[in-house]
Design a protein around this motif. Structure first.
Motif, PDB file in Angstrom:
ATOM      1  N   GLY A  50      -0.108 -13.284  -8.427  1.00  0.00           N
ATOM      2  CA  GLY A  50       1.158 -13.351  -9.138  1.00  0.00           C
ATOM      3  C   GLY A  50       2.075 -12.201  -8.766  1.00  0.00           C
ATOM      4  O   GLY A  50       1.977 -11.603  -7.698  1.00  0.00           O
ATOM      5  N   ALA A  51       3.005 -11.899  -9.675  1.00  0.00           N
ATOM      6  CA  ALA A  51       4.019 -10.866  -9.424  1.00  0.00           C
ATOM      7  C   ALA A  51       3.434  -9.492  -9.726  1.00  0.00           C
ATOM      8  O   ALA A  51       3.772  -8.854 -10.730  1.00  0.00           O
ATOM      9  CB  ALA A  51       5.263 -11.138 -10.255  1.00  0.00           C
ATOM     10  N   ALA A  52       2.540  -9.035  -8.881  1.00  0.00           N
ATOM     11  CA  ALA A  52       1.941  -7.708  -9.044  1.00  0.00           C
ATOM     12  C   ALA A  52       1.559  -7.179  -7.669  1.00  0.00           C
ATOM     13  O   ALA A  52       1.092  -7.937  -6.802  1.00  0.00           O
ATOM     14  CB  ALA A  52       0.707  -7.770  -9.954  1.00  0.00           C
ATOM     15  N   LEU A  53       1.804  -5.910  -7.464  1.00  0.00           N
ATOM     16  CA  LEU A  53       1.410  -5.296  -6.208  1.00  0.00           C
ATOM     17  C   LEU A  53      -0.096  -5.119  -6.156  1.00  0.00           C
ATOM     18  O   LEU A  53      -0.767  -4.991  -7.180  1.00  0.00           O
ATOM     19  CB  LEU A  53       2.099  -3.934  -6.040  1.00  0.00           C
ATOM     20  N   GLY A  54      -0.630  -5.115  -4.954  1.00  0.00           N
ATOM     21  CA  GLY A  54      -2.049  -4.890  -4.783  1.00  0.00           C
ATOM     22  C   GLY A  54      -2.391  -3.415  -4.897  1.00  0.00           C
ATOM     23  O   GLY A  54      -1.545  -2.565  -5.190  1.00  0.00           O
ATOM     24  N   ARG A  55      -3.657  -3.095  -4.678  1.00  0.00           N
ATOM     25  CA  ARG A  55      -4.106  -1.712  -4.763  1.00  0.00           C
ATOM     26  C   ARG A  55      -3.676  -0.900  -3.553  1.00  0.00           C
ATOM     27  O   ARG A  55      -3.587   0.320  -3.641  1.00  0.00           O
ATOM     28  CB  ARG A  55      -5.623  -1.673  -4.898  1.00  0.00           C
ATOM     29  N   ARG A  56      -3.411  -1.577  -2.448  1.00  0.00           N
ATOM     30  CA  ARG A  56      -2.934  -0.876  -1.256  1.00  0.00           C
ATOM     31  C   ARG A  56      -1.447  -1.163  -1.098  1.00  0.00           C
ATOM     32  O   ARG A  56      -1.047  -2.276  -0.772  1.00  0.00           O
ATOM     33  CB  ARG A  56      -3.705  -1.320  -0.010  1.00  0.00           C
ATOM     34  N   VAL A  57      -0.644  -0.131  -1.328  1.00  0.00           N
ATOM     35  CA  VAL A  57       0.817  -0.283  -1.332  1.00  0.00           C
ATOM     36  C   VAL A  57       1.403   0.570  -0.213  1.00  0.00           C
ATOM     37  O   VAL A  57       0.954   1.695   0.030  1.00  0.00           O
ATOM     38  CB  VAL A  57       1.402   0.138  -2.697  1.00  0.00           C
ATOM     39  N   PHE A  58       2.423   0.033   0.456  1.00  0.00           N
ATOM     40  CA  PHE A  58       3.100   0.728   1.549  1.00  0.00           C
ATOM     41  C   PHE A  58       4.543   1.003   1.137  1.00  0.00           C
ATOM     42  O   PHE A  58       5.250   0.088   0.709  1.00  0.00           O
ATOM     43  CB  PHE A  58       3.079  -0.113   2.828  1.00  0.00           C
ATOM     44  N   PHE A  59       4.928   2.243   1.266  1.00  0.00           N
ATOM     45  CA  PHE A  59       6.332   2.598   1.054  1.00  0.00           C
ATOM     46  C   PHE A  59       7.025   2.543   2.408  1.00  0.00           C
ATOM     47  O   PHE A  59       6.845   3.410   3.255  1.00  0.00           O
ATOM     48  CB  PHE A  59       6.459   3.993   0.444  1.00  0.00           C
ATOM     49  N   VAL A  60       7.818   1.501   2.635  1.00  0.00           N
ATOM     50  CA  VAL A  60       8.558   1.323   3.886  1.00  0.00           C
ATOM     51  C   VAL A  60       9.917   1.974   3.715  1.00  0.00           C
ATOM     52  O   VAL A  60      10.735   1.537   2.904  1.00  0.00           O
ATOM     53  CB  VAL A  60       8.697  -0.168   4.244  1.00  0.00           C
ATOM     54  N   SER A  61      10.144   3.052   4.472  1.00  0.00           N
ATOM     55  CA  SER A  61      11.406   3.793   4.417  1.00  0.00           C
ATOM     56  C   SER A  61      12.171   3.528   5.706  1.00  0.00           C
ATOM     57  O   SER A  61      11.733   3.911   6.795  1.00  0.00           O
ATOM     58  CB  SER A  61      11.132   5.293   4.259  1.00  0.00           C
ATOM     59  N   VAL A  62      13.309   2.857   5.587  1.00  0.00           N
ATOM     60  CA  VAL A  62      14.143   2.509   6.738  1.00  0.00           C
ATOM     61  C   VAL A  62      15.294   3.498   6.802  1.00  0.00           C
ATOM     62  O   VAL A  62      16.143   3.539   5.910  1.00  0.00           O
ATOM     63  CB  VAL A  62      14.666   1.065   6.638  1.00  0.00           C
TER      64      VAL A  62
END
Length: 360
Positions: free
Chosen positions: A245-257
């Motif tokens: 569903g609408a939830a992030l997983g335990r491994r999250v990536f911060f993508v900085s452009v």
């Protein structure tokens, strides 16, 4: 050859510009907790007179400002009520504490010192350390947060993991994004058409490769823009298991452009760099030629004087050979005579038998 060198240098510049953004520290907190952000700067000849704490990602704004010897200030009364500062900017080090954190405090923070300059405007010196603060409302577990930095027009590769580490057959993949307080958006799903967030099929690529635990899946986001900066989580969908569903997983990536363009489309700085590199290479080639020529001339000067000496010695010996041969010839003739001519008859030579006679 020149085209290959140009392409190699261009790739080198892109690699360095896309990978070097400074040191960043990830800090994970839950709602209601507090965080301490240290601000430090190497000693300057002139001590700083002030310091800013700024945030730059979701909100590009000043958090607090402190002038040396005075209380800190903030334009946001709620921030001022939750913030405390220990230390002084003139000491090149201080700590800023923010308490009662909320999800809206998730952002990228950095410190900027103000150094007074008598002849020009005050100098703004950015501290080398940056902080990415992630405030989560979920207190059930921690999040494995990683940084992925790229430039406008570039791409980001996000590994996709299966829930609970299971490596069974995969029937789909989903990528989810969250920016600050906004709810999580499903950007791409193999069983559903792409959403209206701007990520079309042309901007998303799924690839697989064998790994230690079976097939590993990577999702590549292309043609990224600064507004695509967000928290991303890629998850594999397994048969018989419902979507998270609408939830992030335990491994999250911060993508900085970043705002700068990727590639060699901006030729001004590249041409300057290529011109400088070509000038340095030309100078090195000229210097190498000069050194080689000098070395050859030095060796020829050492070997050339030996020839006249040899010729002179030969020339001296040649006229001396004739008198030597004559001297050798004269004793040779006297040797057979056993005595010089025009002298009284020699005494009898007992080593030779007298002609026509026997021994008496």
């Amino acid at each position: 050859m020149s085209e290959c060198y140009l392409a190699w240098l261009c790739a080198l510049l892109i690699t360095h510009s896309g990978s070097v953004f400074g040191d960043i520290t990830f800090i994970e907190r839950h709602e209601g907790e507090s965080v301490v952000l240290p601000c430090s700067l190497e000693s300057q000849r002139v001590p700083p007179v002030g310091v800013y704490l700024k945030r730059s990602w979701l909100r590009d704004s000043e958090v607090v400002f402190m002038y040396t010897g005075e209380e800190f200030h903030s334009d946001d009364p709620t921030i001022k009520a939750r913030t405390s500062v220990s230390g002084d900017p003139s000491l090149h080090s201080l700590n800023i504490t923010i308490s009662q954190l909320g999800v809206g405090d998730t952002d990228r923070y950095y410190c900027e010192f103000i150094v007074s300059n008598q002849s020009f405007d005050d100098e703004h010196v950015r501290a080398p350390m940056e902080y990415f603060l992630h405030v989560s409302a979920d207190v059930s577990g921690s999040v494995d947060l990683e940084l992925v930095e790229t430039c406008a027009g570039g791409s980001a590769v996000l590994p996709c993991v299966a829930p609970h580490g299971e490596g069974r057959a995969v029937e789909g993949v989903s990528l989810k994004r969250r920016r600050g307080r906004s709810p999580v958006e499903v950007l791409y799903h193999s069983r559903r058409p792409p959403s209206s967030t701007g990520f079309s099929d042309a901007r998303v690529r799924l690839s697989s490769a064998p790994g230690p635990a079976g097939l590993a899946y990577n999702l590549t986001l292309t043609q990224l823009r600064p507004e695509d900066s967000a928290l991303y989580s890629c998850q594999l969908l397994l048969p018989g298991r419902p979507d998270a569903g609408a939830a992030l997983g335990r491994r999250v990536f911060f993508v900085s452009v970043q705002g700068g363009q990727c590639g060699c489309s901006s030729y001004s700085s590249l041409l300057y760099a290529l011109s400088a590199a070509a000038a340095v290479l030309l100078l090195l080639l000229l210097l190498g030629c000069v050194l080689v020529c000098k070395g050859k001339a030095h060796r020829s000067e050492k070997t050339h004087p030996q020839a006249p000496i040899y010729e002179e010695m030969v020339g001296v010996q040649r006229p001396g050979r004739k008198p030597a041969s004559r001297l050798l010839e004269e004793p040779e003739s006297s040797e057979y005579r056993n005595c010089p001519p025009k002298k009284p008859p020699c005494p009898e030579n007992h080593y030779e038998s007298p002609s026509g006679g026997g021994l008496k």
